[in-house]
Design an enzyme around this catalytic site. Structure first.
Site, PDB file in Angstrom:
ATOM      1  N   LYS A  54      -7.962  31.652 -15.084  1.00 47.47           N
ATOM      2  CA  LYS A  54      -8.518  30.390 -15.014  1.00 47.47           C
ATOM      3  C   LYS A  54      -8.467  29.728 -16.610  1.00 47.47           C
ATOM      4  CE  LYS A  54     -11.244  31.306 -10.984  1.00 47.47           C
ATOM      5  NZ  LYS A  54     -12.504  31.975 -10.412  1.00 47.47           N
ATOM      6  N   GLN A  98     -18.423  32.950 -11.955  1.00 46.29           N
ATOM      7  CA  GLN A  98     -17.601  34.167 -11.157  1.00 46.29           C
ATOM      8  C   GLN A  98     -18.535  34.785 -10.093  1.00 46.29           C
ATOM      9  OE1 GLN A  98     -14.179  33.844 -11.129  1.00 46.29           O
ATOM     10  NE2 GLN A  98     -14.093  35.307  -9.569  1.00 46.29           N
ATOM     11  N   ASP A 121     -16.851  24.602  -8.128  1.00 45.92           N
ATOM     12  CA  ASP A 121     -16.662  25.532  -7.113  1.00 45.92           C
ATOM     13  C   ASP A 121     -17.234  24.832  -5.815  1.00 45.92           C
ATOM     14  OD1 ASP A 121     -15.000  27.661  -7.339  1.00 45.92           O
ATOM     15  OD2 ASP A 121     -16.920  29.034  -7.979  1.00 45.92           O
TER      16      ASP A 121
END
Ligand code: NAD
Length: 296
Positions: A54, A98, A121
């Protein structure tokens, strides 16, 4: 019939190019550089790989990447303090924590402490509600990537029968909401669904997000249907480690009209959509026009 392969790797490259072009213009015209902060707690090997990837792709499209690596025993208080700092940092437009988090941390609490406008997200309860009511939101990256590929392949999805297998908050449920938003007739199937093969046979679009290697065989697929395989399963075959999807590619690709492979289908689209979401969040934060074709 031999299915057309929907090349997610190539499609993701075009999304990244689009994002990079927009970032360049943004920097030139407004002096703003979008920034993505990624928070990793602990040393889960798979998470470390994802976070590295990422960060690398964020920099490649011209954005700023801020990585925060915390010890596995970090307290909830310290993690929430970091998120609060990032929420208030104007250089940070997207925040990603994460998952999974170590067991002593409450994932819902942590995710819901992120500013919804920076929740790239799309897991914050506000974004879930906005998506469910058809309002502008941050959309979860994997389903957004699936939607982009489906729109690119079909143009309009209106009136199509879509079956989503899997009802997770990360993939299945938001995928169903997005398909409904594009006027599909949507069925969500799951582990308790009766006669799953018959349900899947009714689908013009099948999205498989289960996590069971090759569980959907070709004889469940209607001739000409479009198959999006979200599953990523590591198996051993002929003494070798292999990645396979939730769909049996060999038999399904003989019946489907189009199909995503694993690897090289949905997977690469997920990070590309994370970058797209970061750009979208940056544009919204600064009252600027959002890029076309990068949101739901
Ligand atoms: P999950 O475990 O949270 O959810 C799985 C869902 O499958 C559940 O809702 C369950 O009801 C359903 N299910 C289980 N057994 C079933 C059965 N026999 N029949 C029908 N439904 C059944 O998983 P998830 O997070 O949604 O992920 C699903 C898969 O997608 C996994 O393989 C995961 O690795 C993959 N994934 C890929 C990406 C990507 O970037 N490509 C992103 C997220 C998840």
């Amino acid at each position: 019939m031999t299915a057309q392969i929907i090349d997610g790797k190539a499609f993701a490259a075009t999304v990244r190019e689009k994002v990079a072009g927009h970032v360049t213009r943004l920097k030139e015209e407004s002096g703003i550089t979008p920034g993505l902060a990624v928070v990793l707690v602990g040393e889960d090997p798979a998470s470390q790989v994802y976070v590295r990837s990422k960060g690398k792709q964020t920099v490649e499209v011209g954005m700023n990447s801020y990585e925060h690596k915390l010890e596995a025993d970090t307290s909830e208080e310290d993690l929430l303090a970091l998120i609060d700092k990032l929420n208030n940092d104007p250089a940070v437009h997207g925040i990603l924590v994460q998952l999974p988090l170590p067991g002593h941390l409450n994932e819902d609490l942590v995710i819901n402490s992120i500013d919804p406008a920076k929740d790239v997200d799309g897991f914050h309860i506000s974004n879930v509600g906005l998506l469910g009511t058809g309002q502008k939101s941050m959309v979860p990256c994997t389903p957004l990537g699936c939607l982009m590929m489906l729109r690119d392949h079909h143009g309009s999805l209106s009136g199509m029968n879509a079956v989503v297998i899997g009802r997770s908050n990360i993939v299945g449920k938001p995928m169903a909401q997005l398909l409904l938003g594009d006027s599909c007739t949507v069925t969500i199937a799951h582990s308790r669904t009766k006669d799953l093969p018959e349900v899947v046979r009714g689908a013009d679009i099948v999205v498989a997000a289960v996590g069971r290697p090759e569980m959907v065989p070709g004889d469940w697929i209607r001739e000409g249907a479009t198959v999006i395989d979200v599953g990523i399963n590591r198996i051993e075959r002929d003494g070798k480690n292999k990645l396979v999807g939730d769909v049996d590619f060999e038999s399904a690709s003989k019946v489907a009209g189009a199909i995503t492979p694993v690897p090289g289908g949905v997977g690469p689209m997920t990070i590309a959509c994370l970058l797209a979401n970061t750009l979208t969040a940056c544009c919204r934060a600064n009252g600027l026009a959002e890029p076309d074709g990068l949101t739901a």
